[in-house]
Enzyme design. Structure first.
Site, PDB file in Angstrom:
ATOM      1  N   HIS A 277       4.306  -9.619  -3.570  1.00  0.00           N
ATOM      2  CA  HIS A 277       4.109  -8.385  -4.327  1.00  0.00           C
ATOM      3  C   HIS A 277       5.429  -7.699  -4.695  1.00  0.00           C
ATOM      4  O   HIS A 277       5.578  -7.178  -5.805  1.00  0.00           O
ATOM      5  CB  HIS A 277       3.223  -7.424  -3.521  1.00  0.00           C
TER       6      HIS A 277
ATOM      7  N   LYS B 184      -2.168 -10.752  -3.714  1.00  0.00           N
ATOM      8  CA  LYS B 184      -0.746 -10.590  -3.418  1.00  0.00           C
ATOM      9  C   LYS B 184      -0.519 -10.268  -1.943  1.00  0.00           C
ATOM     10  O   LYS B 184      -1.363  -9.638  -1.294  1.00  0.00           O
ATOM     11  CB  LYS B 184      -0.144  -9.476  -4.280  1.00  0.00           C
TER      12      LYS B 184
ATOM     13  N   TYR C 190      -4.392  -3.135  -2.888  1.00  0.00           N
ATOM     14  CA  TYR C 190      -5.368  -2.414  -3.700  1.00  0.00           C
ATOM     15  C   TYR C 190      -6.601  -1.967  -2.922  1.00  0.00           C
ATOM     16  O   TYR C 190      -7.389  -1.178  -3.426  1.00  0.00           O
ATOM     17  CB  TYR C 190      -5.813  -3.273  -4.888  1.00  0.00           C
TER      18      TYR C 190
ATOM     19  N   ASP D  53      -7.304 -10.080 -11.269  1.00  0.00           N
ATOM     20  CA  ASP D  53      -6.062  -9.804 -10.560  1.00  0.00           C
ATOM     21  C   ASP D  53      -6.280  -8.696  -9.540  1.00  0.00           C
ATOM     22  O   ASP D  53      -6.738  -7.606  -9.874  1.00  0.00           O
ATOM     23  CB  ASP D  53      -4.968  -9.363 -11.540  1.00  0.00           C
TER      24      ASP D  53
END
Length: 350
Positions: free
Chosen positions: A134, A101, A72, A67
């Site tokens: 997201h 996402k 990120y 994930d």
């Protein structure tokens, strides 16, 4: 010590799958890759090499669910590890379930497709197994509330699915009411809803609704404030040394964190714990060989007091913010790191 390390390296875990509403399988536990921010909301990059090492190890021992997200910053590293493992013959691309996402500044339908293509380029993949919205809010990279309806945004996700860029589409941080409205206005229902769930935030109403609609719930922050890195002076129980949790763990020959993940699994919830410690990579996935009994479950359920770990109050005045608002003396500005960024550990990749 050497033999113990070799034994850990040779270990294999068997992680069961859950069935999504499109017929595809998703492993019931994955490797989370959110590296976090410091107290000044600056993204942590120093431990990205450890994350790469742990992800490589996770795939070696049997993890097949990864994930990540555009936010990120680590999609380039994720892709590099995945492609290396495929090249080494550890797994095939079809064996893996990769989620990423779309961030808030790509909520126009055409921008969703653009975001997905950019993620695929950064990871050097032809498709992702799942693409998530997201957050339900739409905020430009200048910090302006764009007020784009998430139903309109979903049209972009359906287009991504049609183009084969993603095999499944879903949402994250959606409420029951937001899901109801989306379900009433979509061609393809979301396969998952990824939200914060842990022992102090059980979200029973949301979980029950999702499960009634065949939407798989995926829990981020499954340990909440239990772990030292998230603990605050007023953190609610349970902590890692909580007597109730320690007793349950001892009864089953497991750790408190394993009991936590097992409890969520028995609720039908997929978890994506993060760690940059190899021993915990193995520990987190070693939860499928025991069962909590009714007394264990009842005792653990008492910790649910609706206490959130993740609460981005700097977004709370934006359209479609999904959480209850907290009284503030003055509005908080969105941290710059949540508006514009480069990707990769050197923060030099678009």
């Amino acid at each position: 010590m050497g033999a113990a390390i070799m034994n850990m390296l040779n270990w294999r875990v068997e992680i069961p799958n859950v069935k999504l509403n499109n017929g595809r399988d998703m492993p019931a536990l994955g490797y989370g890759t959110w590296m976090g921010v410091n107290s000044q909301f600056v993204f942590e990059t120093t431990e990205i090499p450890k994350m790469e090492d742990c992800l490589s190890y996770a795939i070696d021992i049997g993890y097949r669910h990864v994930d990540t997200a555009h936010l990120y910053r680590v999609e380039p590293e994720i892709g590099a590890v995945i492609n290396k493992k495929i090249k080494e013959g550890v797994c095939s691309r079809e064996d893996l379930f990769v989620t990423t996402k779309v961030w808030q500044d790509h909520h126009r339908p055409e921008a969703v497709v653009e975001s997905c293509r950019a993620s695929l380029r950064r990871m050097n993949l032809d498709y992702v197994d799942q693409l998530l919205m997201h957050w339900p809010m739409s905020i430009s990279d200048e910090g302006v509330d764009e007020k784009i309806d998430y139903v309109e945004t979903w049209r972009g996700f359906e287009k991504v699915l049609e183009k084969g860029l993603a095999k499944s589409i879903g949402v994250s941080n959606f409420t029951v009411d937001q899901l109801k409205r989306l379900l009433a206005n979509c061609k393809t229902p979301p396969a998952t809803n990824q939200v914060e769930i842990n022992l102090t935030l059980g979200q029973k109403e949301l979980v029950d609704f999702c499960q009634s609609q065949k939407i798989v719930v995926v829990a981020y922050s499954p340990f909440g404030r239990m772990v030292p890195s998230r603990e605050t002076p007023n953190s609610p129980e349970p902590k890692l040394n909580n007597p109730t949790m320690v007793a349950i763990a001892k009864k089953h020959g497991k750790t408190v964190t394993q009991v936590t993940l097992r409890y969520l699994y028995q609720r039908g919830i997929v978890t994506i714990p993060k760690t940059v410690t190899k021993s915990r990579v193995l520990e987190n996935a070693s939860i499928f060989d025991f069962t909590l009994d009714k007394e264990d479950v009842a005792a653990i359920a008492k910790f649910d007091i609706g206490s959130r770990t993740v609460r981005p109050i700097f977004w709370q005045d934006f359209t479609n913010y999904p959480f209850d608002k907290v009284p503030l003396e003055k509005n908080m500005e969105i941290p710059p790191a949540f508006l514009k960024w480069k990707n990769g550990k050197n923060l030099n990749i678009d």
